[in-house]
Motif scaffolding. Sequence first.
Motif, PDB file in Angstrom:
ATOM      1  N   ASP A  29     -12.938 -60.062 -38.667  1.00  0.00           N
ATOM      2  CA  ASP A  29     -13.396 -58.784 -38.304  1.00  0.00           C
ATOM      3  C   ASP A  29     -13.581 -58.328 -37.113  1.00  0.00           C
ATOM      4  O   ASP A  29     -14.172 -58.034 -36.960  1.00  0.00           O
ATOM      5  N   ALA A  30     -13.232 -58.898 -36.618  1.00  0.00           N
ATOM      6  CA  ALA A  30     -13.259 -58.441 -35.621  1.00  0.00           C
ATOM      7  C   ALA A  30     -12.541 -56.733 -34.790  1.00  0.00           C
ATOM      8  O   ALA A  30     -13.011 -56.101 -33.845  1.00  0.00           O
ATOM      9  N   VAL A  31     -12.126 -56.440 -36.583  1.00  0.00           N
ATOM     10  CA  VAL A  31     -10.333 -55.671 -36.308  1.00  0.00           C
ATOM     11  C   VAL A  31     -12.103 -53.780 -36.518  1.00  0.00           C
ATOM     12  O   VAL A  31     -11.320 -53.298 -36.648  1.00  0.00           O
ATOM     13  N   GLY A  32     -12.921 -54.741 -37.133  1.00  0.00           N
ATOM     14  CA  GLY A  32     -13.991 -54.081 -37.518  1.00  0.00           C
ATOM     15  C   GLY A  32     -14.352 -53.163 -36.469  1.00  0.00           C
ATOM     16  O   GLY A  32     -14.385 -51.745 -37.040  1.00  0.00           O
ATOM     17  N   MET A  33     -14.116 -52.987 -35.422  1.00  0.00           N
ATOM     18  CA  MET A  33     -13.807 -52.452 -34.267  1.00  0.00           C
ATOM     19  C   MET A  33     -13.689 -51.978 -33.214  1.00  0.00           C
ATOM     20  O   MET A  33     -13.157 -52.950 -32.916  1.00  0.00           O
ATOM     21  N   GLY A  34     -13.139 -50.962 -32.568  1.00  0.00           N
ATOM     22  CA  GLY A  34     -12.121 -51.227 -31.327  1.00  0.00           C
ATOM     23  C   GLY A  34     -10.612 -51.506 -31.026  1.00  0.00           C
ATOM     24  O   GLY A  34      -9.829 -51.159 -29.860  1.00  0.00           O
ATOM     25  N   LEU A  35     -10.401 -51.551 -31.813  1.00  0.00           N
ATOM     26  CA  LEU A  35      -8.516 -51.730 -32.552  1.00  0.00           C
ATOM     27  C   LEU A  35      -8.215 -50.371 -33.121  1.00  0.00           C
ATOM     28  O   LEU A  35      -8.417 -49.946 -34.087  1.00  0.00           O
ATOM     29  N   ASN A  36      -7.277 -49.888 -32.541  1.00  0.00           N
ATOM     30  CA  ASN A  36      -6.421 -48.450 -33.725  1.00  0.00           C
ATOM     31  C   ASN A  36      -5.327 -49.177 -34.085  1.00  0.00           C
ATOM     32  O   ASN A  36      -4.577 -49.046 -33.610  1.00  0.00           O
ATOM     33  N   LEU A  37      -5.586 -50.059 -35.455  1.00  0.00           N
ATOM     34  CA  LEU A  37      -3.751 -50.373 -36.131  1.00  0.00           C
ATOM     35  C   LEU A  37      -3.709 -49.684 -36.897  1.00  0.00           C
ATOM     36  O   LEU A  37      -4.358 -49.152 -37.734  1.00  0.00           O
ATOM     37  N   PRO A  38      -2.002 -49.506 -36.977  1.00  0.00           N
ATOM     38  CA  PRO A  38      -2.195 -47.817 -38.181  1.00  0.00           C
ATOM     39  C   PRO A  38      -1.321 -48.803 -39.782  1.00  0.00           C
ATOM     40  O   PRO A  38      -0.507 -48.910 -39.769  1.00  0.00           O
ATOM     41  N   ALA A  39      -2.125 -49.685 -39.713  1.00  0.00           N
ATOM     42  CA  ALA A  39      -1.598 -50.802 -41.699  1.00  0.00           C
ATOM     43  C   ALA A  39      -2.483 -49.427 -42.813  1.00  0.00           C
ATOM     44  O   ALA A  39      -3.038 -48.657 -42.825  1.00  0.00           O
ATOM     45  N   HIS A  40      -1.366 -49.836 -43.489  1.00  0.00           N
ATOM     46  CA  HIS A  40      -2.062 -49.245 -44.776  1.00  0.00           C
ATOM     47  C   HIS A  40      -1.998 -49.791 -45.775  1.00  0.00           C
ATOM     48  O   HIS A  40      -2.612 -49.534 -46.776  1.00  0.00           O
ATOM     49  N   THR A  41      -2.479 -51.135 -46.119  1.00  0.00           N
ATOM     50  CA  THR A  41      -2.741 -51.785 -46.883  1.00  0.00           C
ATOM     51  C   THR A  41      -3.627 -52.814 -46.136  1.00  0.00           C
ATOM     52  O   THR A  41      -3.146 -53.353 -45.089  1.00  0.00           O
ATOM     53  N   LEU A  42      -4.694 -53.340 -46.712  1.00  0.00           N
ATOM     54  CA  LEU A  42      -5.707 -53.941 -45.538  1.00  0.00           C
ATOM     55  C   LEU A  42      -5.893 -55.474 -46.630  1.00  0.00           C
ATOM     56  O   LEU A  42      -6.516 -54.500 -48.218  1.00  0.00           O
ATOM     57  N   CYS A  43      -5.782 -56.711 -46.426  1.00  0.00           N
ATOM     58  CA  CYS A  43      -6.116 -57.162 -47.760  1.00  0.00           C
ATOM     59  C   CYS A  43      -6.840 -58.730 -47.171  1.00  0.00           C
ATOM     60  O   CYS A  43      -7.323 -58.538 -45.976  1.00  0.00           O
ATOM     61  N   PHE A  44      -7.958 -58.678 -47.984  1.00  0.00           N
ATOM     62  CA  PHE A  44      -9.162 -59.495 -47.999  1.00  0.00           C
ATOM     63  C   PHE A  44      -9.189 -61.101 -48.298  1.00  0.00           C
ATOM     64  O   PHE A  44      -8.649 -61.290 -49.258  1.00  0.00           O
TER      65      PHE A  44
END
Length: 809
Positions: A532-547
Amino acid sequence: MRKVEVKQRSSLKQERLKRFLDWASERYPEFNPKKNHQEKWFTVYVGYQPPAIGRAAKAFWLGLEPETVDAVLQEPAGLFGRLLNRDVNDFQCPVDLFGSEKPFSLGSVQGLLEPDWAFRIPDSATPEAFDENARLAVQGVVRERLRMLEAPFARMTEQERAQVLERIPTAFPRLEEFASRAFDILNEIRHELRYVVQLRQGDLSLEVQRRIPGGQDHLLSDQEVQAWKARDEDELRAKFDLMLSEAQGFDLQLLEHKRLTELFWLEPHKLRKALRRERQQHEEKMAFAVLLENNPRFVHYHKLYPARRLTRKWTALLGPTNSGKTYRAIEAMTSVKHAIYLSPLRLMALENQERIESMGVPCSLVTGEEEIIREGATHFCCTVEEFARFRHQHWDVVVVDEVQLLADSQRGWAWVDALVSAYTPELMMTGPALIEPSLKTLCELCEDRLVIQRTKRLSPVDVARHSTTLKHLEEGSMLVAFSRKTVLELKGLLEMTGKSVAVVYGALSPEVRREQARRFREGEAQIMVATDAVGMGLNLPAHTLCFYTDEKYDGIENRQLRVQEVKQIGGRAGRFGHHDNGTITALDPGVLKNIKRLFNSPDLPVDLSQFQVRPSIDHLTAIAELMNEPSLMRAWLTFNRNINYGAAFVSVLPDELAQWIELIDDPAIDMWLRWVFACTPIRGGLESPASGFAQQWLKRVAAGQAVDLPRLIINADLATLESSLHVIETYLHLARALPERFPQVEKGEQHRRLLNDAITQELSRERRPRRSDQRRLSGESKACKRCGGPMPLLDRKFRLCQACWREQR
């Protein structure tokens, strides 16, 4: 029961049975008696034909004579009539209790058929005699159980007897309970067992409520009561004298009566410690009274900042992720001459510094580990804790990103301080809508004006209808787990499917995270696996986010994700400018169901009633000098106990920081130096190599020595490389505050680059597959043997899920 009584009862039972059998055989020639009779022999004839036989069995069981049985069978009357008619109402009868009458209840009248009662009732020649015999039997039992009342009753007045009779329960089963404490009740009625002892010494007075304890097992005389009270008073006066002696001159009148009473009942060794604490606290209060009178820093928090001279406009950009909040704030910054951006992470500060410079505006970067100062730059990007260096400068715009973190238990004070102290006419902030109530409260305290601008997501995001598998995870997807170990294992499994993978987790440095994000953004890596470090601070162009799962371990317990966590993480899907929409999915159908529920649930508003603040080194130094207190920890706790900034602000010492201070709080070292080390973030935790090195460095700096960089080892595993990087970053952070003691900054930055390259290279290695991995990639489901819940993909080789395993341990 005594043997004689048992023998008598057995004989009486046989005699009554014989009378019944003779009676039945004589009147009913076809009567066939039972061969074996139970304890309650009449029960085997209940329901016997004709019915009169069963009714007669009850009569003989209770001792009625044959002629009387014939009479009551024809015309049931009185108590026995109630028994034959199966009356279940209470059987109450008056009892002569040693000269005073009181009704008692046996419960249901059918209770007289129990052996304990049936054989206490003698044989009866008439129904009236049976009624009287039953009453006498009850009276005998009551008088037997309350035999201890006979002698006291003879000496009591009518009024005292009435008081005792009133307290005796009428329900027969509760007589035993009454009998066990009968003498206590008698003593309460005959004597005044409660009394007050007055203890005095000069103007000091203490009233002690006392009572003669129960369990005396006899009726106390007046002389015994007086002797008890006199002895008790002597003991209390001795305890009072001991307390006065232990006070050692401390004026006990300064304490409230309740607290004085609490101290009085402590054991001697605890009393000494408690009085010492009371004396210290009083000295603190007296000293702080002088301090508060002479030093305004200890009286007010927000009112002393230069920002109070302005009526600031708070512009709160509130909305979900990917709604352009930060972009709009950066645009506002670049349109003015002097502006500063505050972020929770060094990586966010770096990304936005580069964004501002790409717009043609020179911008400097200031974080705990590094400074990039552009000559002539009037714009800054920094981490929020570094804003203390700039708070007294005038800014045209100040931007505070991720403002919801003002509610964070460890770092919230930094956001509160920035919002309160920023000297600017235009204060902008970004965050989710849930923080709005707290912003309104804080803005009103500062007497500023709040404007809420709500933002909407720029590209839609939906939750998928079906879960997916690692094999079917599409290129450009991001898989989120919640531990470093899980992220690395998932990376290995995905690589076995032929996919290239980038990873991001908290232990990685900003530079490595940035490089991993670049690989994913530019297509070098097909899949991103992250915490969950990607919750803030990174501009990531993902079309799908899988938990991967819907639970995380937060250091205390394994808990389900919260609504805002799911929205913050899930909102990374479908980044505007890269995709028209986004999709949220999961590897397990049950997890996907929970994620959908949480993602579509409303946020719970964060409405803080108190805002966290903390003292400065000036505060703590003043306290140390005033109280002659060498401990940084105790000076901080003293501040927390005695300083009240009003109902809206509370001084805190976060748990993690308190544990770190305990490790470095050596009174032989200058307090300001301990403060510098206390304010240094220790990555990797207090058990990490960075923590050990920092403690060693503190001692060397205190001795006036310069600190050299530790030896660098590049050829090591990933965990060792990460730990080494934490050590270097701690060195560079301290070098910012103590450049003369940490001189090898250039070499440290070179080491950081080498370690970041080595970690990036290590992350690029593909893991060799294992046989068990093939089964996990197959997508087969498995349930926990204990709770029945679905097992996460990587745990399917175990019997229990992590939550059940932790609970079992």
